[in-house]
Write a protein that holds these residues in place. Structure first.
Motif, PDB file in Angstrom:
ATOM      1  N   ASP A 186      10.443  13.039   4.517  1.00  0.00           N
ATOM      2  CA  ASP A 186      11.819  12.531   4.454  1.00  0.00           C
ATOM      3  C   ASP A 186      11.870  11.057   4.863  1.00  0.00           C
ATOM      4  O   ASP A 186      12.609  10.253   4.266  1.00  0.00           O
ATOM      5  N   ALA A 187      11.092  10.702   5.895  1.00  0.00           N
ATOM      6  CA  ALA A 187      11.058   9.300   6.325  1.00  0.00           C
ATOM      7  C   ALA A 187      10.476   8.407   5.226  1.00  0.00           C
ATOM      8  O   ALA A 187      10.961   7.294   4.978  1.00  0.00           O
ATOM      9  N   GLY A 188       9.427   8.885   4.551  1.00  0.00           N
ATOM     10  CA  GLY A 188       8.832   8.113   3.457  1.00  0.00           C
ATOM     11  C   GLY A 188       9.794   7.948   2.291  1.00  0.00           C
ATOM     12  O   GLY A 188       9.874   6.865   1.688  1.00  0.00           O
ATOM     13  N   THR A 189      10.517   9.021   1.974  1.00  0.00           N
ATOM     14  CA  THR A 189      11.500   8.950   0.893  1.00  0.00           C
ATOM     15  C   THR A 189      12.589   7.933   1.213  1.00  0.00           C
ATOM     16  O   THR A 189      13.043   7.181   0.340  1.00  0.00           O
ATOM     17  N   ALA A 190      13.015   7.889   2.481  1.00  0.00           N
ATOM     18  CA  ALA A 190      14.050   6.947   2.893  1.00  0.00           C
ATOM     19  C   ALA A 190      13.528   5.517   2.868  1.00  0.00           C
ATOM     20  O   ALA A 190      14.262   4.582   2.537  1.00  0.00           O
ATOM     21  N   LEU A 191      12.248   5.347   3.200  1.00  0.00           N
ATOM     22  CA  LEU A 191      11.684   3.998   3.276  1.00  0.00           C
ATOM     23  C   LEU A 191      11.408   3.403   1.894  1.00  0.00           C
ATOM     24  O   LEU A 191      11.486   2.182   1.716  1.00  0.00           O
ATOM     25  N   LEU A 192      11.109   4.233   0.900  1.00  0.00           N
ATOM     26  CA  LEU A 192      10.623   3.732  -0.389  1.00  0.00           C
ATOM     27  C   LEU A 192      11.559   2.707  -1.040  1.00  0.00           C
ATOM     28  O   LEU A 192      11.100   1.621  -1.425  1.00  0.00           O
ATOM     29  N   PRO A 193      12.874   2.966  -1.229  1.00  0.00           N
ATOM     30  CA  PRO A 193      13.717   1.951  -1.888  1.00  0.00           C
ATOM     31  C   PRO A 193      13.820   0.647  -1.091  1.00  0.00           C
ATOM     32  O   PRO A 193      13.861  -0.439  -1.661  1.00  0.00           O
ATOM     33  N   ALA A 194      13.841   0.754   0.244  1.00  0.00           N
ATOM     34  CA  ALA A 194      13.909  -0.452   1.064  1.00  0.00           C
ATOM     35  C   ALA A 194      12.622  -1.246   0.949  1.00  0.00           C
ATOM     36  O   ALA A 194      12.636  -2.495   0.893  1.00  0.00           O
ATOM     37  N   ALA A 195      11.469  -0.541   0.904  1.00  0.00           N
ATOM     38  CA  ALA A 195      10.189  -1.228   0.766  1.00  0.00           C
ATOM     39  C   ALA A 195      10.111  -1.952  -0.576  1.00  0.00           C
ATOM     40  O   ALA A 195       9.622  -3.087  -0.663  1.00  0.00           O
ATOM     41  N   ARG A 196      10.571  -1.294  -1.647  1.00  0.00           N
ATOM     42  CA  ARG A 196      10.582  -1.941  -2.959  1.00  0.00           C
ATOM     43  C   ARG A 196      11.451  -3.196  -2.946  1.00  0.00           C
ATOM     44  O   ARG A 196      11.090  -4.228  -3.516  1.00  0.00           O
ATOM     45  N   TYR A 231       0.832  -1.202   0.000  1.00  0.00           N
ATOM     46  CA  TYR A 231       0.000   0.000   0.000  1.00  0.00           C
ATOM     47  C   TYR A 231       0.866   1.251   0.000  1.00  0.00           C
ATOM     48  O   TYR A 231       0.613   2.212  -0.747  1.00  0.00           O
ATOM     49  N   PHE A 232       1.889   1.235   0.838  1.00  0.00           N
ATOM     50  CA  PHE A 232       2.774   2.405   0.928  1.00  0.00           C
ATOM     51  C   PHE A 232       3.449   2.679  -0.418  1.00  0.00           C
ATOM     52  O   PHE A 232       3.490   3.812  -0.887  1.00  0.00           O
ATOM     53  N   VAL A 233       4.001   1.642  -1.063  1.00  0.00           N
ATOM     54  CA  VAL A 233       4.703   1.825  -2.336  1.00  0.00           C
ATOM     55  C   VAL A 233       3.749   2.340  -3.408  1.00  0.00           C
ATOM     56  O   VAL A 233       4.103   3.228  -4.199  1.00  0.00           O
ATOM     57  N   ALA A 234       2.528   1.831  -3.446  1.00  0.00           N
ATOM     58  CA  ALA A 234       1.558   2.282  -4.452  1.00  0.00           C
ATOM     59  C   ALA A 234       1.245   3.762  -4.280  1.00  0.00           C
ATOM     60  O   ALA A 234       1.231   4.527  -5.253  1.00  0.00           O
ATOM     61  N   VAL A 235       1.001   4.182  -3.052  1.00  0.00           N
ATOM     62  CA  VAL A 235       0.691   5.596  -2.816  1.00  0.00           C
ATOM     63  C   VAL A 235       1.918   6.460  -3.080  1.00  0.00           C
ATOM     64  O   VAL A 235       1.831   7.544  -3.669  1.00  0.00           O
ATOM     65  N   ALA A 236       3.107   5.972  -2.689  1.00  0.00           N
ATOM     66  CA  ALA A 236       4.339   6.739  -2.892  1.00  0.00           C
ATOM     67  C   ALA A 236       4.631   6.931  -4.377  1.00  0.00           C
ATOM     68  O   ALA A 236       5.147   7.967  -4.788  1.00  0.00           O
ATOM     69  N   GLU A 237       4.309   5.941  -5.191  1.00  0.00           N
ATOM     70  CA  GLU A 237       4.580   6.046  -6.626  1.00  0.00           C
ATOM     71  C   GLU A 237       3.501   6.837  -7.360  1.00  0.00           C
ATOM     72  O   GLU A 237       3.798   7.529  -8.338  1.00  0.00           O
ATOM     73  N   GLU A 238       2.273   6.747  -6.891  1.00  0.00           N
ATOM     74  CA  GLU A 238       1.183   7.471  -7.551  1.00  0.00           C
ATOM     75  C   GLU A 238       1.017   8.889  -7.003  1.00  0.00           C
ATOM     76  O   GLU A 238       0.538   9.775  -7.716  1.00  0.00           O
ATOM     77  N   LEU A 239       1.383   9.054  -5.707  1.00  0.00           N
ATOM     78  CA  LEU A 239       1.153  10.322  -4.995  1.00  0.00           C
ATOM     79  C   LEU A 239      -0.299  10.780  -5.152  1.00  0.00           C
ATOM     80  O   LEU A 239      -0.607  11.968  -5.317  1.00  0.00           O
TER      81      LEU A 239
END
Length: 300
Positions: free
Chosen positions: A59-69, A8-16
């Protein structure tokens, strides 16, 4: 932490955009928003900054995104690996080849399977029939290309994948070496260089029956465990011998002439054997591959 929260997080982060992310995930938008909030509460950090223009990563979301992927990619790969093993598309397959197996038949079956299913680790060894039957029952190998089962109990299954001509090996100075084709009467009564019967009793009998006639047993003047050593003994004048045509093509021993037989040409089978209750999915896939590339089974 649940994998679905990361998805869910990755989908929202990529679609914004919550609406587009919900459509991508095939979930309701309010439910997606609630799941993201629950994920943020679990982590104790805000992953998105919400405003009237939409959604932005913190900033926390940006840091988490590559690790989540990366975690999701590894999880998906693990699932595909498990499915591949279950379908026989991955895993390990141990195959033994009889030393006299014709390379044209067996090599084609093994090589084309490797090309079709590269994720299966195909491990190839060699052996004689009696030992390979034992190894099939012990499960130290999954399948064996051999000539004929010596102990054909119901626990082992087999499929004939081809027939191969038998040829004669004679001393190059022998009168038989001057003949273009041999007949059964030409070899009758000649001392024989042969291999131990315990290595494959049914094949031992079948080969002699094919050459000399059913039940006819010539004098075994000298015994050797392998074809190459048999031919060296032939070169030394200890007798004549017989090998399969495919094996003869791989052996070039000075002082030995290889001669084919006239019709009817003696032949021996090449057979694939396996344990009926072996659960290895890669074996089932290999058996289907062999069945698709060979003629209908003709049991020896």
């Amino acid at each position: 932490m649940e994998l679905r929260h990361l998805r869910y997080f990755v989908a929202v982060a990529e679609e914004l955009h919550y609406g587009r992310a919900a459509q991508r995930l095939h979930v309701a938008q309010p439910g997606l928003s609630q799941q993201i909030k629950a994920f943020e509460r679990e982590l104790g950090v805000a992953l998105f900054a919400r405003n009237r223009r939409g959604v932005a990563l913190t900033d926390a979301g940006t840091a988490l995104l590559p690790a989540a992927r990366d975690v999701l990619a590894r999880a998906d790969a693990a699932v595909e690996l498990a499915r591949g093993f279950a379908a026989g598309e991955a895993g390990r397959l141990a195959i033994s080849l009889t030393r006299s197996a014709p390379r044209s038949v067996v090599t084609d079956l093994v090589d084309t399977f490797r090309a079709a299913d590269p994720a299966v680790d195909v491990w190839v060894t060699s052996g004689f029939t009696a030992r390979d039957e034992q190894r099939l029952r012990e499960r130290s190998i999954d399948a064996a290309f051999l000539r004929m089962l010596d102990d054909p109990r119901d626990d082992l299954a087999c499929r004939t994948v081809g027939e191969e001509p038998v040829v004669a090996a004679v001393p190059s100075g022998d009168p038989l070496a001057r003949k273009r084709r041999l007949r059964r009467r030409d070899v009758a009564g000649r001392p024989l260089v042969w291999w131990p019967r315990e290595h494959g009793p049914r094949m031992w009998d079948r080969m002699l029956d094919e050459v000399f006639g059913e039940g006819v047993r010539p004098e075994v003047a000298h015994s050797e465990p392998e074809e190459e050593h048999m031919l060296f003994a032939v070169a030394q004048g200890r007798g004549i011998s017989f090998v399969t045509e495919g094996k003869a093509a791989t052996l070039h021993v000075p002082g030995v002439a290889i001669r084919r037989f006239a019709e009817p040409v003696p032949t021996v089978p090449i057979t694939l054997a396996w344990s009926r209750d072996n659960p290895n999915p890669a074996l089932r896939r290999f058996l289907a591959h062999v069945a698709a590339r060979t003629a209908p089974d003709r049991r020896p």
